[in-house]
Design an enzyme around this catalytic site. Structure first.
Site, PDB file in Angstrom:
ATOM      1  CB  ILE A  36      -0.959  -0.013   1.203  1.00  0.00           C
ATOM      2  CG1 ILE A  36      -2.045  -1.086   1.012  1.00  0.00           C
ATOM      3  CG2 ILE A  36      -1.615   1.351   1.405  1.00  0.00           C
ATOM      4  CD1 ILE A  36      -2.946  -1.273   2.207  1.00  0.00           C
ATOM      5  CG  ASP A  82      14.740  -1.735  12.000  1.00  0.00           C
ATOM      6  OD1 ASP A  82      13.633  -1.317  12.390  1.00  0.00           O
ATOM      7  OD2 ASP A  82      15.142  -2.894  12.227  1.00  0.00           O
ATOM      8  CE  LYS A 142      11.709  13.078  19.651  1.00  0.00           C
ATOM      9  NZ  LYS A 142      11.643  14.249  20.567  1.00  0.00           N
ATOM     10  CB  SER A 159      -4.317   2.975  11.492  1.00  0.00           C
ATOM     11  OG  SER A 159      -4.729   2.293  12.646  1.00  0.00           O
ATOM     12  CE  LYS A 177      -0.898  -0.974  11.552  1.00  0.00           C
ATOM     13  NZ  LYS A 177       0.158  -0.173  10.866  1.00  0.00           N
ATOM     14  CB  ILE A 206      -6.118  -3.418   0.298  1.00  0.00           C
ATOM     15  CG1 ILE A 206      -6.710  -2.302   1.169  1.00  0.00           C
ATOM     16  CG2 ILE A 206      -5.606  -2.875  -1.031  1.00  0.00           C
ATOM     17  CD1 ILE A 206      -7.834  -1.537   0.529  1.00  0.00           C
TER      18      ILE A 206
END
Length: 293
Positions: A36, A82, A142, A159, A177, A206
């Site tokens: 996605i 990562d 951040k 999410s 989530k 999806i």
């Protein structure tokens, strides 16, 4: 006899939005090399933006960046990082600034998942998903926020709808989530006075994604489709269309929202995962069902 009305098919964002609405903009996307997030990156780039995609695997990431550049005519580069490692994300943000000079849009999309009941879920496995999804989202915020403040940019956090009802074998990702949703809402409130927006897209079923391929029970795809009010599962253009809207000026007064892109499935889902006999041993203890599902 009633006549079945065919569902509306997915359409590409370029059929609705002007192609140059993101000209001169720069996208920073974690999880961008696949699924996605790759589809969202392609759509944003198709409207004029350049992009940097972040992932762990160099070969996969560089191939995806080249593919996205060729498909859209825009610049796309890859940065290895990562999301669980703050310094690696800061280095990726620096690479974006060194390459493009700014960051306008951020998609926090890196995620991990598998099927396992709570009784068969180790503490480490639970923590790993939370570190990737929730802590990874925090680390991405951040690393990018100082730059997004300068452009009065926008965040989209990927999410899911799993935690809006009790989805079996998904306690770890549901908890993760839910944390993503909360982070986005707080970010929207704290950064709104600086012109920064933050929203959540919660995809439903999806097709063509690794998640659906791995997590959909065998033989249940047709049943899932019938349970969706709009009578089809999502396509890889559905979520990107919402992302284009949320990043566009058409949504410049939309922030702190959670938008489910699921054809209405969250209102009819009754926990679509089955309770197969193979999950239970003779003593009734539940085992992990990562494989084959």
């Amino acid at each position: 006899m009633s006549v079945a009305i065919p569902p509306r098919p997915p359409i590409k964002s370029t059929e609705v939005f002007k192609k140059d609405i993101f000209e001169g903009k720069v996208l920073f996307c974690t999880g961008g090399p696949s699924g996605i997030c790759k589809a969202m990156t392609k759509s944003i780039m198709s409207h004029g933006a350049d992009a940097i995609i972040i992932g762990r695997k160099v070969d996969k990431g560089e191939a995806a960046a080249k593919e996205l550049s060729n498909a859209t005519g825009q610049r796309c580069v890859f940065a290895q990082a990562d999301v669980r490692e703050p310094e690696q994300l800061k280095a990726a943000a620096k690479k974006c600034i060194d390459t493009f000079g700014k960051i306008d849009f951020v998609i926090c999309g890196a995620a991990g998942n598998f099927l396992a009941p709570i009784s068969g879920l180790s503490e480490n496995a639970f923590a790993t998903v939370v570190r990737i999804d929730t802590l990874g989202t925090f680390n991405t915020i951040k690393a990018t926020l100082p730059h997004v403040r300068r452009t009065r940019g926008s965040y989209i956090h990927v999410s899911a709808t799993l935690h809006y009802y009790g989805t079996p074998y998904q306690a770890h990702v549901s908890a993760a989530k839910a944390g993503v949703d909360a982070l986005s809402n707080v970010l929207a409130v704290e950064e709104g006075p600086r012109g920064v927006r933050s929203n959540v897209i919660a995809p439903g079923p999806i097709l063509g994604t690794e998640g659906m391929d791995r997590l959909t029970p065998v033989g249940k795809k047709d049943a899932i489709t019938r349970s969706v009010p709009l009578q089809r599962q999502g396509g890889l253009d559905d979520v990107p269309n919402t992302a284009v809207f949320l990043f566009s000026e058409a949504a410049n007064w939309v922030t702190g929202q959670i938008i489910a892109v699921d054809g209405g499935a969250m209102h009819t889902n009754k926990g679509s995962l089955p309770y197969p006999d193979s999950v239970l041993d003779p003593e009734g203890a539940t085992k992990s069902i990562r494989a084959k599902m």
